[in-house]
Design an enzyme around this catalytic site. Sequence first.
Site, PDB file in Angstrom:
ATOM      1  N   HIS A 365       0.699  -0.968  -0.031  1.00 53.16           N
ATOM      2  CA  HIS A 365      -0.365   0.373   0.370  1.00 53.16           C
ATOM      3  C   HIS A 365       0.517   1.230   0.658  1.00 53.16           C
ATOM      4  O   HIS A 365       0.334   2.142   0.020  1.00 53.16           O
ATOM      5  CB  HIS A 365      -0.680   0.460   1.291  1.00 53.16           C
ATOM      6  CG  HIS A 365      -1.684  -1.087   1.089  1.00 53.16           C
ATOM      7  ND1 HIS A 365      -3.564  -0.523   0.298  1.00 53.16           N
ATOM      8  CD2 HIS A 365      -2.559  -2.435   2.186  1.00 53.16           C
ATOM      9  CE1 HIS A 365      -4.057  -1.729   0.269  1.00 53.16           C
ATOM     10  NE2 HIS A 365      -3.440  -2.542   1.475  1.00 53.16           N
ATOM     11  N   LYS A 556      -8.665  14.120   4.618  1.00 52.53           N
ATOM     12  CA  LYS A 556      -8.460  13.149   4.569  1.00 52.53           C
ATOM     13  C   LYS A 556      -6.872  12.873   4.870  1.00 52.53           C
ATOM     14  O   LYS A 556      -6.860  13.925   6.305  1.00 52.53           O
ATOM     15  CB  LYS A 556      -7.106  12.117   3.513  1.00 52.53           C
ATOM     16  CG  LYS A 556      -6.209  13.887   2.775  1.00 52.53           C
ATOM     17  CD  LYS A 556      -5.622  13.194   1.340  1.00 52.53           C
ATOM     18  CE  LYS A 556      -6.863  13.543   0.268  1.00 52.53           C
ATOM     19  NZ  LYS A 556      -6.326  12.166  -1.064  1.00 52.53           N
ATOM     20  N   ARG A 557      -6.060  11.841   5.936  1.00 57.12           N
ATOM     21  CA  ARG A 557      -5.163  11.574   6.760  1.00 57.12           C
ATOM     22  C   ARG A 557      -3.674  12.737   7.115  1.00 57.12           C
ATOM     23  O   ARG A 557      -3.565  13.402   5.463  1.00 57.12           O
ATOM     24  CB  ARG A 557      -4.545  10.377   7.282  1.00 57.12           C
ATOM     25  CG  ARG A 557      -2.630  10.327   7.767  1.00 57.12           C
ATOM     26  CD  ARG A 557      -3.054   8.849   8.008  1.00 57.12           C
ATOM     27  NE  ARG A 557      -2.519   8.427   6.703  1.00 57.12           N
ATOM     28  CZ  ARG A 557      -1.586   8.058   6.516  1.00 57.12           C
ATOM     29  NH1 ARG A 557      -0.059   8.062   6.444  1.00 57.12           N
ATOM     30  NH2 ARG A 557      -0.918   7.554   4.764  1.00 57.12           N
ATOM     31  N   LYS A 562       0.486  14.187   1.352  1.00 57.73           N
ATOM     32  CA  LYS A 562      -1.021  14.255   1.198  1.00 57.73           C
ATOM     33  C   LYS A 562      -0.937  16.153   0.335  1.00 57.73           C
ATOM     34  O   LYS A 562      -1.784  16.127  -0.626  1.00 57.73           O
ATOM     35  CB  LYS A 562      -1.980  13.990   2.110  1.00 57.73           C
ATOM     36  CG  LYS A 562      -1.900  12.797   2.735  1.00 57.73           C
ATOM     37  CD  LYS A 562      -2.461  11.313   2.150  1.00 57.73           C
ATOM     38  CE  LYS A 562      -2.788  10.209   2.675  1.00 57.73           C
ATOM     39  NZ  LYS A 562      -3.607   9.459   2.033  1.00 57.73           N
ATOM     40  N   THR A 664      -8.729   5.832  -1.869  1.00 54.34           N
ATOM     41  CA  THR A 664     -10.400   5.697  -2.257  1.00 54.34           C
ATOM     42  C   THR A 664     -11.577   6.484  -2.008  1.00 54.34           C
ATOM     43  O   THR A 664     -12.149   6.921  -2.859  1.00 54.34           O
ATOM     44  CB  THR A 664     -10.826   4.958  -1.320  1.00 54.34           C
ATOM     45  OG1 THR A 664     -10.210   5.332  -0.041  1.00 54.34           O
ATOM     46  CG2 THR A 664      -9.877   3.229  -2.183  1.00 54.34           C
ATOM     47  N   LYS A 668     -15.040   7.951  -3.771  1.00 53.57           N
ATOM     48  CA  LYS A 668     -16.124   8.125  -3.084  1.00 53.57           C
ATOM     49  C   LYS A 668     -16.836   9.928  -3.391  1.00 53.57           C
ATOM     50  O   LYS A 668     -17.884   9.839  -3.477  1.00 53.57           O
ATOM     51  CB  LYS A 668     -15.829   7.506  -1.674  1.00 53.57           C
ATOM     52  CG  LYS A 668     -15.958   6.755  -1.328  1.00 53.57           C
ATOM     53  CD  LYS A 668     -14.797   6.843   0.770  1.00 53.57           C
ATOM     54  CE  LYS A 668     -14.127   5.381   0.567  1.00 53.57           C
ATOM     55  NZ  LYS A 668     -13.005   5.451   1.971  1.00 53.57           N
TER      56      LYS A 668
END
Length: 823
Positions: A365, A556-557, A562, A664, A668
């Site tokens: 991952h 998100k985290r 990110k 993901t 969504k």
Amino acid sequence: MTIDAFQYDRLGHDRESLRRSLSNRLIYSLGKDPITATHRDWFHTAAYVVRERLMEGWMETMRSYYRSDAKRVYYLSLEFLTGRLLLNSLINMGFNRECYEALHDLDLDFEHIREHEPDAALGNGGLGRLAACFLDSMATMSLPVYGYGIRYEYGMFNQRIENGFQVERPDNWLRYGNPWEFPRPEDLFPVKFGGRVVYFKDEAGNSRFHWIDTEEVMAMAYDTPIPGYGTTTVNNMRLWAAKASRDFNLKYFNEGNYIKAVEEKNESENLSKVLYPDDTTQMGRELRLKQQYFFVSASLQDILRRFTKYHTNLDELPDKVAIHLNDTHPSIAIPELMRVLIDIHNLEWDRAWDITQRTFSYTNHTLMPEALETWPISLLETILPRHLQIIYEINFRFLEDVRHNFPGDLDRLRRISIVDEDGGRRLRMAHLAIVGSHTVNGVSKIHTSLMKDTIFSDFDRLYPSKIINITNGITQRRWVCQANPGLAELISSRIGEGWIGDLSELKKLVPFAEDAGFREQFQQVKRANKEKLAEIIRMRLGLVVDPSSMFDVQIKRIHEYKRQLLNVLHVVTRYNRIREGRAGAEVPRTVIFGGKAAPGYAMAKLIIKLIHCVGDIVNNDPVVGKLLKVVFVPDYNVSNAEKIMPACDLSEQISMAGTEASGTGNMKFGLNGAITIGTLDGANIEIRDEVGEDNIFIFGLTANEVFSVNAKGPAPWDIYQSNGELKKALDMMAGGYFSPDAPTYFRPIFESLTQHDSFLLLNDYESYIACQQRADALYRDPEQWARRAILNVASMGKFSSDRTIREYADRIWNVKPVTHPQP
């Protein structure tokens, strides 16, 4: 007793049967009077009513697996971020409307009741949510699969924001009990740690090893039924809780030393207290490794117990059992199975290794070397000494094979070895997982390609067919039917309900993008969702936002890769343009952030503080007014995501190309009618291919361009000096504009970006700002925006976890559906 002789009352799914069951369960299971029962009492009552209707299917499903002697899959994951289960179970079982009506007959509101269900705190983010989506799809496809994990007592922390700072609080999600689970005290397995290894020769002269003088913890099973959609299959998620082998020491108790009397019990049960203990300390690292081995050992004992119930030949294990490792966390399962086969069942090495390799598969991952799990040799020497011996032997035999294939290539041996000899001897758990598995998969096309070309290129050359791609997916039952019922109803009114079980049917929506009436209804659904979220923001944060503004969302985290900081730079640039009177072409925006930072990750926590400081200035500047608002939604979890995602207009997927394995959240958001702004990273590339280049906003460097920049050496200072808007935004951060009481507070962020910029924010800044302007231009035309948003929804068929799991079943696990009649 035979099953035929066993009689019980079958429970109806109609409104009247459900109403009677609700009344009965409140009185007979909870012992509560309806006059004094609280909404929480009624939630537990409703959960028991649903759970008891799962039981017939659950038991028949388990029986059918035994009757057919089916090959079974065991999905090992340190995280299962299931979210709330009440509505999801009702949707999958097909009587959610009847349950609404039955509660209404009792003067109860279903929405109020379900808000009292806590989110099961069993995961951190995408990894755990992916595992939960997979469980849903596995049951929907009637595949014989079990999920194995840990029953964390506190799980992921509860995030509070105090003066802009993240503060972690224990998330005591089990405070009021968990009505979905079944404790199984009879399924109790010992798990050993520490001790020493004794070598000896048996009567036949074979080398044998005994692992002795160990400490012992007991693993107790808790089972949760997982129903599929449109099927009678109900699979099982089994989570392990740590229990002491002795509750307390009576000798210490009688001496009056009450703390010492329960010390062993407390230390043992710490293993399943918290998800991801802080591993910046030696004690935290020990606890984390023990957690991983604890659930792996218990799961393997349970798997082998089930297998040997009807099979005696261990050579048949790979034909009847597939064990899948969801990331590297469970990879210690490989030497553990070898230990069991060699030390307990006395198999010789080659035979045991053949069985092990044919049993395991592994999903990677991450592409970032620093995120690939490693353990100090010294830690395993203390905690798992026998496993370390086995890993050494695996590595020795593996490197012999490499030497034969690449004679004289010592550098390759160093790179590919399971043992990292550089900078302190450590075990590379991803290497162990690859060597010990028959198949390894990436989770998006670009991720898999980069795996083969970069971090695992040596393995790909050695095993050319071992690494394959299976792109991630999400379950539409959770992320549309449950999260966005208005959109689900609108879709079904046009194309029927077939898409709920087969997401590819969404393609039938394409013609409706040109239908003005459908576009209007689509916009009405979006507006209603935005109004709901605006009210939640007002109630929780005291901030008024305009539902007609563009809802620009990044949840998100919190992590540097990110690139929440790139989003903040855009916010500051936009703010400056408004202040300077240069915002004529920009539409009003509400920029929404959410996410948790790891407790020990100082830079991520500083980013959260920066977002709040920027928001405090922007939201209170009268010049800005409604043109720009900044929101941080605290304690991001599955339930909050279900409220935010349906309201999103613009989905921020802006990681540096080559860093996000898949993502993901992008799927969504797209499924809920948001348009993506993002880099060519992870599954963004495949989303672009599906929705078309006109229906997505792409910016920034490609993965190849990132490699080129890094090869030459990034020049962030030069970029900073050459771009006036960027320089001004960074100077404002560094100079205390957003932190006047502590002018140098955000200096570390400034220095990180201008001196290192590891994730090339400054390289992508100009392209990102230009892309945001294109999004503004499109949003000014509501009809065109709606048209493209509808095409995004219609193009999400590929990204169902049902498709993903079908590929796993066919290409990796070699398992078939097992169907059974309605019980």
